[in-house]
Design a protein around this motif. Structure first.
Motif, PDB file in Angstrom:
ATOM      1  N   VAL B 304       0.849  -1.200   0.000  1.00 29.56           N
ATOM      2  CA  VAL B 304       0.000   0.000   0.000  1.00 29.56           C
ATOM      3  C   VAL B 304       0.884   1.250   0.000  1.00 29.56           C
ATOM      4  O   VAL B 304       1.854   1.333   0.756  1.00 29.56           O
ATOM      5  N   ALA B 306       0.464   5.606  -0.058  1.00 25.37           N
ATOM      6  CA  ALA B 306      -0.429   6.769  -0.003  1.00 25.37           C
ATOM      7  C   ALA B 306       0.440   7.989  -0.262  1.00 25.37           C
ATOM      8  O   ALA B 306       1.486   8.154   0.386  1.00 25.37           O
ATOM      9  N   GLU B 603       0.187   8.753   9.153  1.00 25.74           N
ATOM     10  CA  GLU B 603      -0.973   9.196   8.371  1.00 25.74           C
ATOM     11  C   GLU B 603      -1.314  10.649   8.670  1.00 25.74           C
ATOM     12  O   GLU B 603      -1.703  11.405   7.769  1.00 25.74           O
ATOM     13  N   LEU B 619       2.549   1.370   5.862  1.00 22.93           N
ATOM     14  CA  LEU B 619       1.122   1.060   5.745  1.00 22.93           C
ATOM     15  C   LEU B 619       0.953  -0.430   5.484  1.00 22.93           C
ATOM     16  O   LEU B 619       1.295  -0.914   4.406  1.00 22.93           O
ATOM     17  N   LEU B 622      -4.740  -0.761   3.665  1.00 18.32           N
ATOM     18  CA  LEU B 622      -5.455   0.498   3.435  1.00 18.32           C
ATOM     19  C   LEU B 622      -6.370   0.753   4.632  1.00 18.32           C
ATOM     20  O   LEU B 622      -7.140  -0.115   5.029  1.00 18.32           O
ATOM     21  N   LEU B 626      -7.322   6.711   5.479  1.00 21.11           N
ATOM     22  CA  LEU B 626      -6.726   7.026   4.174  1.00 21.11           C
ATOM     23  C   LEU B 626      -7.783   6.985   3.075  1.00 21.11           C
ATOM     24  O   LEU B 626      -7.763   7.802   2.145  1.00 21.11           O
ATOM     25  N   GLU B 630      -8.723  10.104   0.755  1.00 23.20           N
ATOM     26  CA  GLU B 630      -8.684  10.055  -0.712  1.00 23.20           C
ATOM     27  C   GLU B 630      -9.974  10.630  -1.296  1.00 23.20           C
ATOM     28  O   GLU B 630      -9.948  11.357  -2.293  1.00 23.20           O
ATOM     29  N   ARG B 636      -3.666  10.262  -2.445  1.00 26.36           N
ATOM     30  CA  ARG B 636      -3.971   9.272  -3.482  1.00 26.36           C
ATOM     31  C   ARG B 636      -3.431   7.938  -2.971  1.00 26.36           C
ATOM     32  O   ARG B 636      -2.259   7.854  -2.572  1.00 26.36           O
ATOM     33  N   ASN B 637      -4.270   6.929  -2.976  1.00 25.70           N
ATOM     34  CA  ASN B 637      -3.854   5.617  -2.484  1.00 25.70           C
ATOM     35  C   ASN B 637      -3.593   4.664  -3.648  1.00 25.70           C
ATOM     36  O   ASN B 637      -4.337   4.659  -4.630  1.00 25.70           O
ATOM     37  N   VAL B 639      -2.752   0.531  -4.274  1.00 26.18           N
ATOM     38  CA  VAL B 639      -2.635  -0.784  -3.653  1.00 26.18           C
ATOM     39  C   VAL B 639      -2.225  -1.785  -4.730  1.00 26.18           C
ATOM     40  O   VAL B 639      -2.909  -1.938  -5.747  1.00 26.18           O
TER      41      VAL B 639
END
Lengths: 418, 655
Positions: B304, B306, B603, B619, B622, B626, B630, B636-637, B639
């Motif tokens: 993950v 972010a 975070e 991380l 998720l 977060l 987003e 912006r995440n 995965v």
């Protein structure tokens, strides 16, 4: 001899000074013993604990590039001195010796004295439960005193050399790590202690003098709340209340963590803050200092309140009042001074804490302090770093004890040392 | 009186501590000792009570075991139907949902693992060549019925004819992540009438060198393996890699799985340089592995990230953990500094002694990467080309070896050839050397970097730098973990842009085409500026033993990558600035800062705008925070499926 010196001292100086000098000498010897004992105990505990710098090295796919062979493991054990007997390791850490055979007038002594084992012999035995246990049953190749020649070794902690880090800052001086973090920790703990004292003392006094008043009830409730709630609760709450939420609303806000910024940033009402400026440092320190202060105030104020209430019930306070002294005089001249005597112990014993840092608060606010370093050193089996911190804390603790005893004589004329 | 008592007490404590401290140094760390003697079986002594020291072990009862340890088949797991039933009863999607609840279902499904090789890997056999185990509880129940484990009316768990209940002891770590999915799996098994007795143990014990998985101390055991561009696997699936007391616990085949076809194929795959034949070999291993169901692959974990929503150029790839491989392309409009929030600080920038992921990343910004591995395959970067046999940068010739020659034996150990040694001949067969000359494969590789590289101080990279690289990394005083590759090298010639390496006959490293230590470069011209005995000397003149202690190596190295280290404040930050001599031109962002933060604060710092990038070492999954950030456009995440996959091993034999 010592008695003669004492008599000479008594002839030349007032009795109390001689007694004090003798007392200090005795205390310093005791302190040295206590520090050495605690260092030995800490060293033994750390080294007997499971794990270590080589833990897990074998747990890799054999034949792959990073997987050590038996010869590699032997070399690595020597690198971390794990092939030496514990007392030898401890002596090298403490005083930087032995470094090889003893040489006197060109004559070499004890060169073939065994000081460890380079190739332990293992045996697997099966217990009744079916589980296999690995035991060391002998030594196929000893390490001799002569083998220590040329091995790197520190000058010893007694000479101020804490050696080199194993894993946190591989092969770099432990002192580098400590000196980098110590100012940040002192900044955090020093300010919070000062603020806590400035706030807690009047709060405790006022609370005691106005016992069972609305003010007393409020401060007592808040103090219980401050003592009962964990630090991380306040930490997370403060970040949310004073950083994340106001930032989202475009209001004035504080940085959520770290000791200083790494690039310029905007704060409504203050404009653009440059990293490393006093304003930047202050803004970053406010939240963690506030949390630590809050928790300390809760404890300190309760202590002062309790102590003062006890003194206010004493006969001599009643006598002072009966003599017609004003309440202000009774409190400040007679009651408070006596009430603060036990409080001195509490405050003085905060001194080692100034060095050791505050693990939880530092973690919540990403504060690069000693508490986090200690945790990191323990988690990564960096015993030189952990030992350095334990040793310094032990020294500070015994010094604080001495300081506390000396401070008693200042505030209470009835107490004499000697 | 009191002080006398105190003195007596102190004396006792001192004597106690001294006595404790006088124990041999090796005892607390048996994990790292060399195994010289490993003989108690056969027969195995079953010791009921043990007293220290070990030399005086008191044996109250000795039980003769007819066979060696781990040779008694597990009465429940020996039946393949039971193992397959456990697989069919496992709803892996539900397990994934329990730990990665915020992912869309399509992404959750993509995490399901079918084999020990990731689904997108070049060596994956393909679904059609595997025995798949889609969730089918009814089928699982039928298999258990067939295997003689019936569920009496109203009873919660199955029993056999003797009335023995079907239960398994299931061991894994106490990590919250594992406790979460393990609880769900326990319920899934209960739905099929199988009782699972969960044991969550500390990771230090489970992965200890002489405990847990290393001693096969489990019936069902769960942990994770990490998939690599090269699948390896020989120590995991070969018959001779089953850890036993007799073989000094060598190997990682803790299941005790010995399938001759798979064992031969995994060895062939690990001793071949031809990708086509390797793919075929891995297909055989995967086919047998899934059919025998000796280990249940569950799911891939996630990587993950972010990041600041305005960050461009950030493009991590599946199969390559080095997400900062293209950091020179990263940019946030209007900002000249990008801040990476790291929760782990590198211990050193010298990768010979420090191989932690964060150290590789931290150095990657200074040194760049020789090659990349998007989608588990190799792409050259600073290395000019992958030096393969196919593009003629490598040759694998047949050479004749005779007694006294240095070769690599069949187990991968460099040796001097003598009678009785097992070697692999040029046909790939393992043969015993009997004095008659034998033909073996000898590999020669040219490892070349791109031309006209310059160090970040403007000095051109030259032959002496390659020479210093190899000679340093192969020096026993350097403090490296292992020198296995150095020992495999017969000769090396230093070129203006690389190395010409000749391996020992028999050495067939499967990643021969990729540059890695000891084939590295160091700036031989660099003058030591830090205080100390080496001040004013050139790096090449400093004894290797002292390199790890040099700030010029450990903290402020120079190399040919996009950035140079400007400042490192321990515990706080590492500041980089652009390398003016970077071979690809100026990086898009002038400054990079690694801010050392804590997981608890990470975070908040990202959402608060103090850092721009959080990676998967911080991380673990998720989070709702977060995901909400987003939606608000604050982050912006990203995965991705990671190469690390969870599995449950079945120990087929009793100890």
């Amino acid at each position: 001899m010592a008695l003669q010196r004492m008599r000479t001292c008594q002839r030349a100086h007032p009795l109390s000074a001689c007694l004090m000098a003798g007392y200090l000498v005795r205390r310093l010897i005791q302190m040295l013993l206590v520090v050495l004992l605690s260092a030995a105990a800490s060293y033994a505990v750390l080294n007997f604990a499971p794990g270590g710098p080589l833990s897990g090295k074998e747990n890799c796919q054999q034949g792959q590039r990073g997987c050590p062979t038996p010869d590699d493991l032997k070399r690595l054990r020597a690198y971390f001195e794990l092939d030496l007997n514990l007392p030898v390791r401890f002596a090298r850490w403490l005083i930087g010796h032995p470094r090889g055979p003893i040489e006197v007038a060109g004559q070499t002594w004890f060169a073939d004295a065994s000081v460890g084992c380079a190739r332990p012999v293992e045996r697997s035995v099966q217990l009744a439960s079916g589980v296999f246990e690995t035991q060391i049953v002998g030594c196929a190749q000893s390490v001799y005193l002569a083998d220590l020649v040329g091995r790197r070794v520190s000058e010893g902690v007694l000479r101020g050399d804490f050696g080199r880090s194993w894993t946190v800052l591989r092969d770099r001086p432990v002192s580098d790590l400590i000196l980098d973090r110590l100012p940040k920790t002192l900044q955090l703990t020093g300010w919070s202690l000062l603020l806590a004292l400035l706030i807690a003392l009047p709060l405790g006094v006022f609370s005691a003098v106005r016992q069972y008043s609305v003010f007393d009830y409020i401060t007592t409730t808040l103090a219980f709340l401050g003592s009962a709630m964990p630090t991380f609760f306040f930490g997370i709450g403060f970040i949310l209340l004073f950083s994340i939420l106001p930032r989202g609303l475009g209001w004035f806000h504080l940085p959520p963590g770290s000791a200083e910024a790494v690039r310029p940033y905007d704060v409504p009402g203050l404009g653009t803050i440059q990293p490393g400026t006093v304003l930047d440092l202050v803004l970053h320190a406010i939240l963690p200092v506030a949390v630590l202060t809050l928790v300390s105030v809760a404890g300190f104020s309760r202590f002062v309140r309790g102590s003062l209430l006890e003194v206010l019930r004493q006969d001599y306070v009643r006598t002072a009042r009966a003599k017609g002294l004003t309440e202000r005089m009774v409190i400040s001249r007679h009651a408070l001074r006596n009430a603060l005597i036990p409080f001195i112990t509490v405050v003085v014993f905060s001194v080692p804490g100034l060095f050791a840092g505050a693990i939880v608060t530092e973690s919540i606010f990403s504060w690069p302090g000693m508490g986090r370093l200690f945790l990191l050193a323990l988690n990564s089996a960096d015993y030189p770093v952990a030992m350095a911190m334990l040793f310094i804390t032990a020294v500070l603790t015994v010094l604080a004890t001495l300081l506390s005893d000396l401070a008693y004589t200042l505030v209470d004329p009835r107490i004499r040392l000697g | 009186m009191n002080s006398k008592r105190l003195a007596l007490f102190a004396g006792i404590v001192v004597v106690g501590l001294t006595a404790a401290a006088c124990a041999p140094a090796a005892q607390p760390t048996p994990a790292s000792v060399e195994k010289i003697v490993q003989v108690t079986v056969p027969p195995v002594e079953k010791i009921v009570e043990v007293t220290a020291p070990p030399e005086t072990v008191r044996i109250e009862a000795t039980v003769e075991v007819p066979k060696g340890a781990f040779s008694t088949p597990n009465p429940k797991l020996a039946d393949v139907r039971v193992r397959q039933a456990l697989a069919y009863c496992s709803d892996r999607l539900e397990l994934i949902k329990s730990v990665y609840a915020l992912l869309p279902e399509a992404e959750q499904r993509a995490l399901i693992a079918n084999s020990f090789i990731p689904n997108s890997h070049w060596a994956y056999a393909g679904d059609e060549n595997l025995t798949l185990y889609p969730f089918d509880a009814e089928k699982g129940k039928r298999l258990l019925d067939e295997a003689g484990w019936k569920q009496p009316e109203g009873a919660p768990f199955r029993v056999n004819d003797k009335g023995d209940e079907l239960f398994f002891k299931f061991t894994t770590t106490s990590a919250v992540f594992r406790q979460t999915w393990a609880a769900v799996w326990e319920q899934q098994m209960a739905n099929c009438g199988v009782r699972i007795i969960r044991q969550h143990v500390p990771g230090s014990w489970w992965f200890g060198d002489t405990t847990g998985t290393a001693r096969r101390d489990f019936e069902l055991g769960a942990w994770a393996w990490t998939g690599q561009p090269d699948p390896g696997g020989q120590s995991l699936y070969a018959c001779d890699q089953i850890p036993l007391p007799e073989n000094a616990w060598v190997g990682q085949n803790g299941m005790g799985w010995c399938n001759e076809a798979a064992s031969q194929a995994i060895k062939d795959a690990n001793n071949s340089l031809d990708r086509k034949s390797r793919i075929a070999d891995y297909a055989i291993v995967q086919r047998e592995f899934t059919r025998d169901m000796v280990s249940l692959p569950l799911f891939a974990r996630t990587n993950v990230f972010a990041v600041n929503p305005n960050l461009t150029g950030f493009d991590p790839k599946i199969g390559d953990e080095n997400f900062n491989y293209n950091i020179a392309e990263w940019e946030i409009p209007g900002k000249d500094t990008i801040v990476l929030g790291w929760t782990q600080e590198p211990a050193s920038m010298w990768l010979l002694v420090e191989q932690a992921q964060v150290a590789i990343w931290a150095y990657g910004m200074v040194g760049g990467y020789q090659w990349l591995s998007p989608n588990y395959d190799y792409t050259p970067a600073i290395q000019e080309k992958m030096s393969t046999i196919e593009n003629n940068l490598a040759t694998n010739a047949d050479v004749e070896v005779k007694e006294g020659d240095r070769v690599q034996d069949a187990t991968g150990k460099p040796i001097t050839l003598t009678n009785g040694v097992m070697i692999r001949n040029s046909a790939g067969e393992v043969v015993e050397f009997n004095g008659t000359p034998v033909m073996m494969k000898q590999l020669n590789v040219k490892l070349l970097v791109i031309k006209d590289l310059k160090w970040s101080d403007g000095e051109p990279v030259k032959k002496a730098d390659f020479e210093l690289g190899f000679n340093t990394d192969c020096n026993r005083d350097a403090g490296a973990t292992t020198y296995i590759v150095c020992d495999q090298v017969q000769a090396v010639t230093f070129l203006d842009t690389g190395f010409d390496v000749t391996y020992l006959p028999g050495a067939q490293p499967s990643t021969y085409f990729a540059m890695a230590s000891p084939f590295v470069i160091y700036p031989s011209h660099r003058v030591i500026e830090s205080d100390g005995e080496f001040k004013g000397k050139k790096l090449a003149e400093v004894p290797v033993k002292a390199w790890a202690t040099l700030p010029e190596i450990a903290e402020r190295p120079i190399d040919v990558g996009p950035y140079v280290v400007k400042e490192w404040v321990k515990g706080e930050k590492i500041v980089y600035e652009a390398n003016p001599f970077y071979y690809k031109g100026a990086p898009k962002t002038r400054n990079i800062v690694i801010s050392i933060i804590t997981p608890e604060n990470a975070e908040a710092q990202l959402i608060g705008g103090q850092v721009d990038v959080l990676d998967f070492t911080t991380l673990t999954a998720l989070t709702e925070q977060l995901a909400a950030a987003e939606k608000d456009g604050k982050v912006r995440n990203i995965v991705l499926a990671s190469g690390t996959w969870e599995h449950i091993d079945f120990n087929l034999y009793l100890p």
